[in-house]
Design a protein around this motif. Structure first.
Motif: not given
Length: 178
Positions: A48-49, A136-137, A153-156, A175-176
């Protein structure tokens, strides 16, 4: 009482169907146990963005996802929709795919690699995103996954995209959430 031959035939057929249906309920589990294949639990990986205010569109695609347990691969079924995700739609968590954990696995290592190139559109400008560093790991525990059967997975985007030559460069800040 003697039944006519057609009635006997119908009764025998329905009895066979009932027996067949009853045996199907346990045959798959029995076969798995006999073959030593553990029972598997399905979990989803989503992206998610976040903080996408300046972007009208922000397209990124999933390149590859690896889910492992002590280096051994865990089955992952990718979603075809993950090849073109618009992360400017911040009210939607895009499905990357599902992975299947045997019951004895208590944690997994997850690596998500994005496609090398993405695209963006913002007021008055559009261009390409260099996403070669878009890996992303993280490690996910079974207990956290079982809360909602997925990880997001929140992608800032505000903290992940930087102006570069001819476009933007992606250095993921995430952040997860479970």
């Amino acid at each position: 009482m003697k039944l006519p031959s057609q009635a006997r035939w119908m009764r025998a057929a329905s009895l066979l169907v009932m027996l067949g249906a009853a045996s199907c309920d346990t045959s798959e589990d029995d076969l798995r146990r006999a073959l030593g294949d553990p029972v598997l639990d399905a979990f989803e990986i989503r992206m998610r963005g976040q903080d996408a205010a300046p972007y009208e569109k922000l397209l990124l695609g999933m390149g590859q996802v690896d889910v492992t347990f002590y280096g051994e691969p865990i089955r992952f079924d990718p979603s075809p929709d993950a090849r073109a995700m618009d992360l400017a739609l911040t009210d939607h968590a895009h499905l990357l795919g599902r992975f299947f954990l045997p019951r004895h696995v208590k944690h997994v290592d997850i690596t998500v690699r994005l496609d090398d190139v993405g695209a963006f559109k913002e007021a008055g400008a559009a261009g390409l995103i260099n996403a070669q560093a878009g890996t992303i790991q993280f490690t996910a525990t079974r207990s956290a996954l079982e809360q909602r059967s997925h990880v997001v997975i929140h992608l800032h985007l505000k903290d992940s995209l930087f102006d570069g030559t001819g476009g933007k460069t992606l250095l993921p800040s995430t952040y997860i959430a479970y």
